[in-house]
Design an enzyme around this catalytic site. Structure first.
Site: not given
Ligand code: PMT
Length: 403
Positions: A210, A279, A289, A308, A323, A341
């Site tokens: 991403n 995810d 390849k 998380v 986040f 979560k």
């Molecule tokens: O890195 P930058 O370019 O500065 O951009 C910042 C950002 C937009 C990446 C950051 O501010 C941000 O939003 N990070 C979380 C991105 C994300 O994966 O969001 P989500 O809504 O998909 O996930 C929710 C939470 O679950 C997040 O805390 C994520 O870290 C966590 N997660 C998700 C999937 C996974 N397999 N494990 C996780 O821990």
């Protein structure tokens, strides 16, 4: 913000363009209840008038070594004894060289030589000057003698160059100075942060990922360190340098990030998940390849472990902050993630807009926590926003774990 009465700082201001930022630094040190006396070099006075520092510090400004009147007021030896800490900001290449050689040919270098207080330097200069071998040798020598360096940072420079040599922002210098007096809001706290993207391999040359650059997560890690925390940063692939004073663990995939976080989570007090973790990952990574065919192709994807949520489900878990990256219904989706979560707090940001979120220098956050509390943190540089977020995290964490 931590307030520290009866702490006395001699602030040395040398002659560089960053001298104007030293005026703001005085204000921020005063906000933290430090008493500040400013010593200016002759070159610094070409950039900013002493009267500015006098007004901001509420103390006379010290300029000359051999001024009878000034020596009768508070002479260089008394000034050196008065200080609990001597901070030089900006510390130019010239000042670093003169301190490394032990010069005592003006008031600033004399005070630095005569004091028994810790000496902290915030370098500021052109990137070429910072990287010059003479400056490198001077910095090494000063570090070996126990002098502390704050920065420099990287970025656009007044001369038009881009690179290392920018003086750190006044708020960061003030916060990191306060930490030296044991005054950080997260003093003695272990913080674990994730940042950046993950890469999920399809074959030896392709991966799913991403747009995350790691900027937000790195800023959060640096802000926690500024407040006195011991910080570990589990980072996906980025081009960012490791923030000073932080233990960085580099990973590539979601699976690796999960393993590194789980190996550390039981030892940390606060976990902040700012990484954009995939995810889904390809069900298998091809050994060779993948060759293109004539028709359409389909990818077989499987879910990755939620890091998380895994930390939040642990028995004796750390204070856990997630986040949420959303393109619509920000608050509703964030509330759902906070509950689903099992998090203590969530910082939600809009993504898909050019002025915030992924890869941008700025961001805005809606922060929500367990008992229905919330705070809007408006559009601001990520470093500034990270400090506000860490302030909220520290407040909530301390409410549950009084120091
Ligand atoms: O890195 P930058 O370019 O500065 O951009 C910042 C950002 C937009 C990446 C950051 O501010 C941000 O939003 N990070 C979380 C991105 C994300 O994966 O969001 P989500 O809504 O998909 O996930 C929710 C939470 O679950 C997040 O805390 C994520 O870290 C966590 N997660 C998700 C999937 C996974 N397999 N494990 C996780 O821990």
């Amino acid at each position: 913000m931590s307030r520290l009465p009866n702490r006395r700082i001699v602030l040395g201001v040398a002659g560089g363009i960053a001298a104007y930022k030293a005026a703001d630094l005085v204000r921020r040190l005063r906000d933290r209840d430090f008493e500040v006396r400013v010593v200016m070099t002759a070159a610094a006075r070409e950039f900013v008038a002493p009267l500015t520092f006098q007004a901001l510090s509420s103390n006379p400004v010290h300029c000359a070594l051999l001024d009878e009147q000034a020596e009768a007021g508070m002479g260089h030896i008394e000034l050196a004894r008065w200080a609990d800490l001597v901070l030089v900001a900006p510390a130019t290449a010239n000042v670093l060289a003169r301190l490394a050689c032990g010069f005592a040919d003006d008031l600033l270098t004399t005070v630095c030589l005569a004091t028994t207080a810790p000496l902290v330097l915030a370098p500021a200069m052109n990137r070429q000057m910072w990287q010059a071998s003479a400056t490198r040798a001077n910095v090494r020598l000063l570090l070996d003698r126990g002098v502390a360096m704050l920065g420099p940072g990287e970025g656009d420079q007044a001369c038009g160059d881009v690179g290392p040599g920018r003086m750190l922002e006044p708020e960061e210098i003030a916060a990191r100075t306060a930490v030296r007096f044991g005054g950080g809001a997260l003093e003695g706290v272990e913080v674990l942060v994730t940042a950046g993207p993950t890469r999920e391999a399809l074959d030896p040359v392709r991966f799913l990922t991403n747009h995350s650059t790691g900027k937000m997560g790195y800023a959060v890690a640096a802000a926690a360190e500024e407040e006195g925390a011991r910080v570990s940063l589990v980072s996906g692939p980025t081009t960012l340098p490791a923030p000073p004073g932080i233990d960085r663990i580099e990973v590539t995939s979601a699976e690796e990030m999960y393993a590194e976080v789980m190996a550390r989570a039981a030892r940390c007090d606060i976990f902040i998940a700012a990484a954009a973790v995939a995810d889904y990952r390809p069900a298998r990574c091809a050994e060779q390849k993948i060759k293109k065919g004539d028709g359409p192709a389909a990818l077989d994807l499987v879910r990755t472990a939620d890091i998380v949520a895994g930390v939040a489900a642990m028995g004796d878990r750390p204070f856990t902050v997630g986040f949420a990256a959303e393109t619509e219904s920000l608050e509703a989706h964030a509330k759902d993630k906070l509950r689903r979560k099992g998090l203590d707090m969530i910082a939600a940001n809009r993504v898909g807009l050019p002025d915030r979120g992924f890869a941008s220098e700025r961001n805005a956050l809606t922060v929500l926590w367990g008992d229905g509390g919330s705070r809007e943190l408006g559009l601001a540089p990520k470093a500034e926003l990270a400090r506000s977020l860490i302030g909220l995290v520290a407040e909530r964490y301390r409410a549950e774990h009084p120091a």
